[in-house]
Every structure is written in C-alpha cells, then in structure tokens.
Write a protein that holds these residues in place. Sequence first.
Motif, mmCIF file in Angstrom:
data_model
loop_
_atom_site.group_PDB
_atom_site.id
_atom_site.type_symbol
_atom_site.label_atom_id
_atom_site.label_comp_id
_atom_site.label_asym_id
_atom_site.label_seq_id
_atom_site.Cartn_x
_atom_site.Cartn_y
_atom_site.Cartn_z
ATOM 1 N N GLN A 263 0.827 -1.201 0.000
ATOM 2 C CA GLN A 263 0.000 0.000 0.000
ATOM 3 C C GLN A 263 0.860 1.250 0.000
ATOM 4 N N ALA A 264 1.967 1.226 0.758
ATOM 5 C CA ALA A 264 2.854 2.391 0.793
ATOM 6 C C ALA A 264 3.415 2.688 -0.593
ATOM 7 N N LEU A 265 3.823 1.651 -1.314
ATOM 8 C CA LEU A 265 4.336 1.852 -2.667
ATOM 9 C C LEU A 265 3.247 2.367 -3.604
ATOM 10 N N SER A 266 2.030 1.857 -3.428
ATOM 11 C CA SER A 266 0.920 2.364 -4.242
ATOM 12 C C SER A 266 0.727 3.855 -4.005
ATOM 13 N N ASN A 267 0.812 4.270 -2.737
ATOM 14 C CA ASN A 267 0.654 5.690 -2.409
ATOM 15 C C ASN A 267 1.796 6.522 -2.996
ATOM 16 N N THR A 268 2.998 5.974 -2.963
ATOM 17 C CA THR A 268 4.158 6.684 -3.501
ATOM 18 C C THR A 268 4.021 6.901 -5.001
ATOM 19 N N LEU A 269 3.517 5.886 -5.696
ATOM 20 C CA LEU A 269 3.467 5.927 -7.156
ATOM 21 C C LEU A 269 2.204 6.588 -7.693
ATOM 22 N N ALA A 308 19.711 3.515 0.379
ATOM 23 C CA ALA A 308 18.832 3.907 -0.727
ATOM 24 C C ALA A 308 19.583 4.782 -1.714
ATOM 25 N N GLY A 309 20.414 5.686 -1.192
ATOM 26 C CA GLY A 309 21.202 6.550 -2.067
ATOM 27 C C GLY A 309 22.150 5.778 -2.960
ATOM 28 N N LEU A 310 22.735 4.687 -2.438
ATOM 29 C CA LEU A 310 23.635 3.864 -3.256
ATOM 30 C C LEU A 310 22.890 3.223 -4.425
ATOM 31 N N VAL A 311 21.670 2.756 -4.173
ATOM 32 C CA VAL A 311 20.855 2.226 -5.277
ATOM 33 C C VAL A 311 20.527 3.356 -6.246
ATOM 34 N N GLY A 312 20.209 4.531 -5.687
ATOM 35 C CA GLY A 312 19.900 5.676 -6.537
ATOM 36 C C GLY A 312 21.048 6.057 -7.449
ATOM 37 N N LYS A 313 22.271 5.962 -6.948
ATOM 38 C CA LYS A 313 23.460 6.254 -7.768
ATOM 39 C C LYS A 313 23.475 5.359 -9.007
ATOM 40 N N PHE A 314 23.254 4.079 -8.798
ATOM 41 C CA PHE A 314 23.242 3.143 -9.919
ATOM 42 C C PHE A 314 22.174 3.540 -10.940
ATOM 43 N N ARG A 384 11.274 22.133 4.108
ATOM 44 C CA ARG A 384 11.154 23.596 4.133
ATOM 45 C C ARG A 384 12.439 24.285 3.701
ATOM 46 N N GLN A 385 13.594 23.637 3.937
ATOM 47 C CA GLN A 385 14.838 24.320 3.599
ATOM 48 C C GLN A 385 15.343 23.956 2.206
ATOM 49 N N SER A 386 14.636 23.084 1.497
ATOM 50 C CA SER A 386 15.056 22.661 0.164
ATOM 51 C C SER A 386 14.261 23.395 -0.915
ATOM 52 N N GLU A 387 14.885 23.557 -2.072
ATOM 53 C CA GLU A 387 14.173 24.135 -3.214
ATOM 54 C C GLU A 387 13.039 23.228 -3.669
ATOM 55 N N ALA A 388 13.289 21.930 -3.613
ATOM 56 C CA ALA A 388 12.321 20.966 -4.135
ATOM 57 C C ALA A 388 12.215 19.790 -3.179
ATOM 58 N N THR A 389 11.070 19.141 -3.186
ATOM 59 C CA THR A 389 10.830 17.971 -2.343
ATOM 60 C C THR A 389 10.066 16.927 -3.138
ATOM 61 N N ILE A 390 10.453 15.674 -2.974
ATOM 62 C CA ILE A 390 9.621 14.562 -3.444
ATOM 63 C C ILE A 390 9.225 13.777 -2.200
ATOM 64 N N LEU A 391 7.944 13.811 -1.868
ATOM 65 C CA LEU A 391 7.454 13.084 -0.701
ATOM 66 C C LEU A 391 7.276 11.607 -1.048
ATOM 67 N N THR A 392 7.629 10.745 -0.100
ATOM 68 C CA THR A 392 7.485 9.310 -0.344
ATOM 69 C C THR A 392 6.083 8.801 -0.042
ATOM 70 N N HIS A 393 5.330 9.514 0.790
ATOM 71 C CA HIS A 393 3.950 9.127 1.129
ATOM 72 C C HIS A 393 3.879 7.718 1.722
ATOM 73 N N ALA A 394 4.897 7.341 2.515
ATOM 74 C CA ALA A 394 4.890 6.016 3.125
ATOM 75 C C ALA A 394 3.929 5.936 4.303
ATOM 76 N N GLY A 395 3.502 7.076 4.829
ATOM 77 C CA GLY A 395 2.683 7.072 6.039
ATOM 78 C C GLY A 395 3.563 6.977 7.272
ATOM 79 N N PRO A 396 2.974 7.091 8.471
ATOM 80 C CA PRO A 396 3.772 7.068 9.696
ATOM 81 C C PRO A 396 4.573 5.776 9.813
ATOM 82 N N PHE A 406 12.147 2.888 3.457
ATOM 83 C CA PHE A 406 13.259 2.523 2.580
ATOM 84 C C PHE A 406 12.765 2.147 1.195
ATOM 85 N N THR A 407 11.794 1.253 1.107
ATOM 86 C CA THR A 407 11.348 0.799 -0.220
ATOM 87 C C THR A 407 10.667 1.929 -0.986
ATOM 88 N N THR A 408 9.983 2.835 -0.291
ATOM 89 C CA THR A 408 9.379 3.968 -1.008
ATOM 90 C C THR A 408 10.449 4.964 -1.451
#
Length: 610
Positions: A263-269, A308-314, A384-396, A406-408
């Motif tokens: 469900q968290a991934l569904s919300n993210t996507l 997650a950042g290491l996967v993102g690099k790839f 708030r301190q960033s120019e841009a944000t991508i929310l993951t919407h994973a929930g609490p 992590f997966t989101t």
Amino acid sequence: MCGIVGYIGQQGAAGILVNGLRSLEYRGYDSAGVALSDPQDGFRIIRASGKLVNLAGKVDLTDPTPLGIGHTRWATHGRPTEENAHPHRSGDGQVVAVHNGIFENFLELRAELKAAGESFRSETDTECFPVMVSHLMKGGRGFREAFREAVGRMKGIYALACLHASDKNRILAARSGPPLVLGLGEGETFLASDVVPLLPHTRRVIFLEDGDLVELTREGARIFRLDGSEVQRQVHTIPYDPVAAEKGGYKHFMQKEIFEQPQALSNTLLNRLPLDGEAIPLDLPFTDRDLADLTRIHIVACGTSWHAGLVGKFLIEQLSRVAVEVDYASEYRYREPVVQPGTLIVGITQSGETADTLAAMKEAAIRGARTLAICNVMGSTATRQSEATILTHAGPEIGVASTKAFTTQLAVLTLLALKLGEAKGTLDPRLKAELLQGLRELPAHLERLNALEPKIVQWAHRWKDATDFLYLGRGPCYPIALEGALKLKEISYIHAEGYPAGEMKHGPIALIDKTLPVVALMPKDAHREKTLSNLQEAAARDGRILALVTEGDTGLAGIAEDVLELPAIHPWLAPIVYAVPLQLLAYHIAVLRGCDVDQPRNLAKSVTVE
C-alpha cells in the motif's frame, strides 16, 4: 532522539502527556518524566528511568490538571538515572524545562550560575536552562523576557519547553535544530516533537522553524524571534489518520510496516506513472532545462537512507549519465566538498529532521548547489529548507528500523532517475516503458511476498543462534546486502556484514566456515553468473548459503542450503523486491531472540543531534 510533549487547555494534561510520550517511544530514550502545574506546590514532577511503563505507573492519568510538559530522554550528559531525567527545575523550584539537543556551553554557564549563588541537582546540560531563567527573573525580568534572554545564551542545538510556577496560562518553547510541532485545537494547544502525538487531538499543526520562540496559550500560539518580533507560520492540515499509527493487530509496528509496503508503494506511485509516452509527473520546481544542465549529483543520507542513495546512484547514472556521489551526511560537510556549477544535492531522510543530513544539505547550498529533499514528512525541516521535495507518502513509520520508508525511497529514486533521463535525452523509450510497467506491478509483487513468510520463519528458527552473518550482492543489489546486514544488526544484535560478492575473496572469505550463514542476493540479471561463481567459492569452504533467487532459477542446487524464490522483476527494480525478505528475516530472528524489535537498544528513529 528524545521526545517532548506539552499541553495547555481544559482537559487533564497527565493522560495526554503520557500517551503522547508513548507515541514518541520510537525516537529512542532511557528515562522519562512529566511536570504538572500545581496550584499549591508550583509543580508536581514525576520521573522514572527505563521504559515509559515505569513512569506511567507513577502518574495518575485521571489527574485533571490542565497544564503540563513531558519528556523522554536519550542520555548525552549524565547517566540515564531518575535524577538526570527531565523535566528539570530551577533551585527555587519556580521554573521547569524539558530539552532535546545539546547545550555546548553548559559548563561555562554552569560555572557562571554557581558563582552567582545558584545550585544544581543533576549531571545534565539541560538543568542550566531553568536555573538561568530563574536567575534572570530574580534580576527583575518577566518570564517571557527571561526565557528569551536565556535562549539567546544557549549555544548548540535545542528544542525547549518551559513553565513558570506563577504563570498557569502559558507554555514557552523554542526550537533551534530538533523539531517542534504545534497542534491547534479548540480551547487547547499542544506541543510535540512529531505530529504523531497530536493526531488523536487535532490535524491542524504548525512546524516551527529554527530560531522560533513560541508562547502557547489555550487560545492558540504566538510565534516570535529572538529579537522579540512576531512572525506567522503556515498552518498545515495533516492527512494521516491516527489509526495508521496503531499496530492494527500486528505484534510489532515493524511487522505491520513490513506488510504495509504494497500500500505504501501504491501511495508513492499514485499519479506519478505516466501513460503513452508522457513525461514523468514529479511536480518539481526545476524546468527540463534546469535538469538538463545538471552535471553532478551529490546524495547525502544516513543509515538506511544512505543505502537507498547507493541504489539511486546506480539508477541515475545508468538512466541519465549524470555522475553521482553518495556521501554519509555526517562526513560530507567536514571534507570540504567540491561543489561545481550544475550540482544538485539530494538529501534522503525519512523524518526530514536528521541533523547530519540537514547540515550537509545546508553546506552544499552555501557552496552553490541546487537542493532536493526525498522525505516522508510533509512540513519537516528538510522539506522547508530545500528548493524541491519529493514526498514518499509512506505514512507514519513508528518502528525504529526503517522498512516501508526505505522501499518507497527506492521507488522515488527510480522516478527521479527516469525524470533526469528524460531531461538529458539519454532515456531509451523502450527501457522507460519497461521500468514504468515494472513499477506498476511492484505492489502486487510485494503482496505475493507475504506468502513467503512461513519459509522465512523456518530460516529464522534455523539461524537465530548464529553469531555472524555475511550478506552478498552485486550491482544494485549490493546496497541491499548492506541493508539486510544493517537490519539484522539493528534489531537482533547479531554481527553482520554486507559486501559486494566480488569482494568476498579480498578478505571476508577468511571468515567462511561451516558456522557462517551467507545470505546471497542473486536475481536473474547481468551479474548472476559472477555471483554464482562467488557462491561456489563460499560453498567450497563449507559456507552455509541462503540464496534469494528469481522464480524458476534452479542453478543453486547442491550449492545453497536454502533457496527462496522471488517474483521475476526488471533487474533494476529487484532491490525493492529483495529488500522485503531480508526485513522479515531480521524481524523473525529478533523476535525469536526476545529482542525489543520496535525500540532496539541504543537506537533512535530520528537522530536530531550530531
């Protein structure tokens, strides 16, 4: 680390404070306490070392007192004893305060106050604050003026809440670093370190900024700065349902959050997967030209987010051909990073309040980088301190060991890589279509993983007494090996290491014997044959191999002792699928070992100090 809750209104504060602190247990703590306003004695301060249940047993939860503050403490200065637990009071008993963070100049202040005749009861840095407020009031200042001046004397990072015995109509608070959130009700106002304690009472919240001081009354809150000038902050309406922060029948929050991942991934996507060749709709403030002009990306993060950042690099390098560096945020600003024109810094943080990540992003911005936050908490400092944000919407996410966050994050990084590839003109349309279809199928694949839990429980029973684990992976699954090892360390306290499979023979192979479980990640990808060769080397030295493979892959017969077949997925999305069984393995081993899964020792969910 640490948690603050405050309340002023018409209801009894005791139950609100204790229940609020209970919802902040995930932050990590070793003692707890509350201060309740008392019409005769000034304050009733109740404290206990250890778990919150020790405090709750001392507090009358039906107490009608409508004003109080509470705290869960993570020891930094002084042992985790009842005497060092918060709240702390001044020597005359008139001022009480709770504090998250560190006062770096407390020894200097303590010496100054002792020389002026003030006394101290604890070993903490925090105590100097209520003593300082009281001392300033003895010099003729009012409560608010003394509070503001005392805040100005403190060096370091802090979130503070403070009461005065003769003032039953307000709480004063301040933020410089660790988060503080206001909750706005009808005839009542709340204060907390996170939105979760506020959700049962209100969804209207204000996230305080660094340098904000605030006066809470029953009618609301007035925010001002150190110079006394009043400021306005945006009121946010939080969409989370309070029920989402409860266990919902699961034994632990971590187990619940593992199973919430489809469900968290569904919300993210949601609304981020285009059709028919359309552009990736990430709603960024950057134009395609801005993205095309990027020449380098720096990813900064800590712990699981770093993986997650290491996967993102790839993914980013493969799809956009932009060079990516991934740094531990705690190291980034101390190495004098080279930030050239065309650099984007991406900070990954579940809470949006991780001190090291915020500091690294700030350092890069000062050096001229554009800034982007990948975060799970709307309105947090990172957003708030960033120019841009991508929310993951994973929930609490309540469990300290991150799972669905992590997966989101991995899903968001995939979308970002696709977006950059579009802007750069390096993205093959066929590959884009394959990855988008794979993302659409991901929630269903993760649902299928639920059926594998009984098999993973068997693994847990077999390997719960091992003293060491080795996790191996290649390509984008190498960071998942790191993450699997981290999960096991975090919650079961078993030593584990993650390695690129090709590095095994450059050191770790010396550790392999018949007692060592080797967890191998081997999806059907370009690295499969090389990984198989590495596993044959481990098997030849009696290593006990537990392999995660693609459905139908029978190539490990006679090599692996246990095999878990996972759904077939595009190799670049395999990290998301392969992470989940490793989360379950760590979880079930920890449960069998009798560990506190949701609140592992020495760890905190949101690390708001360096």
